[in-house]
Design a protein around this motif. Structure first.
Motif, PDB file in Angstrom:
ATOM      1  N   VAL A   7      51.040  35.313  45.537  1.00 10.45           N
ATOM      2  CA  VAL A   7      50.364  34.676  44.413  1.00 10.45           C
ATOM      3  C   VAL A   7      50.834  33.222  44.340  1.00 10.45           C
ATOM      4  CG1 VAL A   7      49.967  34.717  41.930  1.00 10.45           C
ATOM      5  CG2 VAL A   7      50.208  36.865  43.192  1.00 10.45           C
ATOM      6  N   THR A   8      49.959  32.329  44.713  1.00 11.90           N
ATOM      7  CA  THR A   8      50.276  30.901  44.714  1.00 11.90           C
ATOM      8  C   THR A   8      49.517  30.227  43.576  1.00 11.90           C
ATOM      9  OG1 THR A   8      48.422  30.389  46.171  1.00 11.90           O
ATOM     10  CG2 THR A   8      50.526  30.913  47.239  1.00 11.90           C
ATOM     11  N   ALA A   9      49.893  28.998  43.301  1.00 17.23           N
ATOM     12  CA  ALA A   9      49.176  28.222  42.278  1.00 17.23           C
ATOM     13  C   ALA A   9      47.706  28.058  42.685  1.00 17.23           C
ATOM     14  CB  ALA A   9      49.843  26.862  42.089  1.00 17.23           C
ATOM     15  N   ALA A  10      47.456  27.870  43.974  1.00 22.12           N
ATOM     16  CA  ALA A  10      46.074  27.701  44.450  1.00 22.12           C
ATOM     17  C   ALA A  10      45.266  28.981  44.240  1.00 22.12           C
ATOM     18  CB  ALA A  10      46.070  27.316  45.925  1.00 22.12           C
ATOM     19  N   LEU A  11      45.872  30.142  44.512  1.00 21.89           N
ATOM     20  CA  LEU A  11      45.172  31.406  44.306  1.00 21.89           C
ATOM     21  C   LEU A  11      44.876  31.616  42.822  1.00 21.89           C
ATOM     22  CD1 LEU A  11      44.060  34.113  45.337  1.00 21.89           C
ATOM     23  CD2 LEU A  11      46.382  35.046  45.086  1.00 21.89           C
ATOM     24  N   ILE A  15      41.184  32.110  41.194  1.00 21.72           N
ATOM     25  CA  ILE A  15      40.831  33.276  40.376  1.00 21.72           C
ATOM     26  C   ILE A  15      40.393  32.830  38.981  1.00 21.72           C
ATOM     27  CG2 ILE A  15      41.778  35.332  39.246  1.00 21.72           C
ATOM     28  CD1 ILE A  15      43.515  35.703  41.793  1.00 21.72           C
ATOM     29  N   GLU A  16      41.096  31.850  38.435  1.00 27.07           N
ATOM     30  CA  GLU A  16      40.743  31.331  37.112  1.00 27.07           C
ATOM     31  C   GLU A  16      39.326  30.752  37.112  1.00 27.07           C
ATOM     32  OE1 GLU A  16      42.903  28.536  33.812  1.00 27.07           O
ATOM     33  OE2 GLU A  16      42.925  27.830  35.883  1.00 27.07           O
ATOM     34  N   ALA A  17      39.004  29.969  38.135  1.00 23.27           N
ATOM     35  CA  ALA A  17      37.666  29.366  38.225  1.00 23.27           C
ATOM     36  C   ALA A  17      36.586  30.442  38.336  1.00 23.27           C
ATOM     37  CB  ALA A  17      37.603  28.420  39.423  1.00 23.27           C
ATOM     38  N   ALA A  22      32.200  33.783  35.777  1.00 25.13           N
ATOM     39  CA  ALA A  22      31.613  35.126  35.695  1.00 25.13           C
ATOM     40  C   ALA A  22      31.014  35.385  34.310  1.00 25.13           C
ATOM     41  CB  ALA A  22      32.691  36.172  36.000  1.00 25.13           C
ATOM     42  N   THR A  23      30.222  36.445  34.219  1.00 33.24           N
ATOM     43  CA  THR A  23      29.659  36.874  32.942  1.00 33.24           C
ATOM     44  C   THR A  23      30.793  37.245  32.002  1.00 33.24           C
ATOM     45  OG1 THR A  23      27.711  37.728  34.072  1.00 33.24           O
ATOM     46  CG2 THR A  23      28.133  38.565  31.851  1.00 33.24           C
ATOM     47  N   LEU A  65      41.766  35.807  32.562  1.00 33.28           N
ATOM     48  CA  LEU A  65      42.237  34.506  32.065  1.00 33.28           C
ATOM     49  C   LEU A  65      43.512  34.664  31.234  1.00 33.28           C
ATOM     50  CD1 LEU A  65      38.797  32.909  31.158  1.00 33.28           C
ATOM     51  CD2 LEU A  65      40.272  32.352  33.116  1.00 33.28           C
ATOM     52  N   ALA A  66      43.596  35.741  30.457  1.00 33.53           N
ATOM     53  CA  ALA A  66      44.802  35.985  29.661  1.00 33.53           C
ATOM     54  C   ALA A  66      46.002  36.255  30.569  1.00 33.53           C
ATOM     55  CB  ALA A  66      44.577  37.158  28.707  1.00 33.53           C
ATOM     56  N   LEU A  67      45.797  37.021  31.636  1.00 32.66           N
ATOM     57  CA  LEU A  67      46.887  37.298  32.570  1.00 32.66           C
ATOM     58  C   LEU A  67      47.349  36.023  33.276  1.00 32.66           C
ATOM     59  CD1 LEU A  67      45.702  40.691  34.102  1.00 32.66           C
ATOM     60  CD2 LEU A  67      47.703  40.308  32.653  1.00 32.66           C
ATOM     61  N   ILE A  68      46.421  35.194  33.680  1.00 40.74           N
ATOM     62  CA  ILE A  68      46.779  33.932  34.333  1.00 40.74           C
ATOM     63  C   ILE A  68      47.566  33.045  33.369  1.00 40.74           C
ATOM     64  CG2 ILE A  68      45.841  31.758  35.248  1.00 40.74           C
ATOM     65  CD1 ILE A  68      43.679  33.481  36.613  1.00 40.74           C
ATOM     66  N   ALA A  69      47.119  32.962  32.137  1.00 46.94           N
ATOM     67  CA  ALA A  69      47.832  32.151  31.137  1.00 46.94           C
ATOM     68  C   ALA A  69      49.237  32.711  30.908  1.00 46.94           C
ATOM     69  CB  ALA A  69      47.058  32.119  29.823  1.00 46.94           C
ATOM     70  N   HIS A  70      49.358  34.038  30.872  1.00 46.04           N
ATOM     71  CA  HIS A  70      50.662  34.675  30.669  1.00 46.04           C
ATOM     72  C   HIS A  70      51.594  34.389  31.854  1.00 46.04           C
ATOM     73  CE1 HIS A  70      53.476  37.516  28.965  1.00 46.04           C
ATOM     74  NE2 HIS A  70      53.545  38.140  30.139  1.00 46.04           N
TER      75      HIS A  70
END
Length: 152
Positions: A7-11, A15-17, A22-23, A65-70
């Protein structure tokens, strides 16, 4: 089980984008279907089971998005507290060295123009006379010190 993914910053940015594009959610599993509030997102005629649908639905964009922010918050909390501090200390040290050099140059100029006269109230600076070399000796010593500081 698949190989472990780094899991890198780029990944995370990728995923965030994709989650933002997405819907929106929430998504829900209904058998092998995944539904959003407005439409059926995934219809599967085979190959996947209800567990797959539940997993996909649970990883809807708001959850992702919540997981990425966490994760980013945890990374920030656990970041080396000295990161950035070294650069800040180096800037402070450089500014202090610059200020010291400036003060030395000002002292050199002041002493070159003046002489110390000892009076009953203590030493005082007086305008240097041409025959007075004491101030010039001090000025030369300060000049040498200032040059030494510049070489560092």
């Amino acid at each position: 089980m698949a190989d472990r993914i780094e899991v890198t910053a780029a990944l995370m940015t990728e995923i965030e984008a994709k989650a933002k594009a997405a819907t929106g959610g929430p998504w829900a599993a209904d058998g092998c279907y995944v539904d959003s509030p407005n439409s059926c997102l995934i219809y599967d005629e085979g190959g996947h089971d209800e567990d797959d649908a539940r997993h996909i639905a649970r990883m809807d964009p708001p959850t992702t998005l919540a997981l990425i922010a966490h994760i980013r918050a945890l990374e920030a909390e656990n970041a080396d507290p000295n990161t950035g501090e070294l650069e800040a200390l180096q800037r402070v040290a450089a500014a202090a060295a610059s200020a010291r050099l400036k003060a030395l140059k000002e002292a050199e100029a002041l002493i070159a123009q003046h002489s110390v006269q000892h009076t009953s109230t203590g030493p005082v600076l007086i305008k240097r006379f041409d025959g007075d070399r004491e101030g010039l000796v001090y000025a030369a010593a300060i000049r040498a010190l200032a040059e030494k500081e510049q070489l560092k």
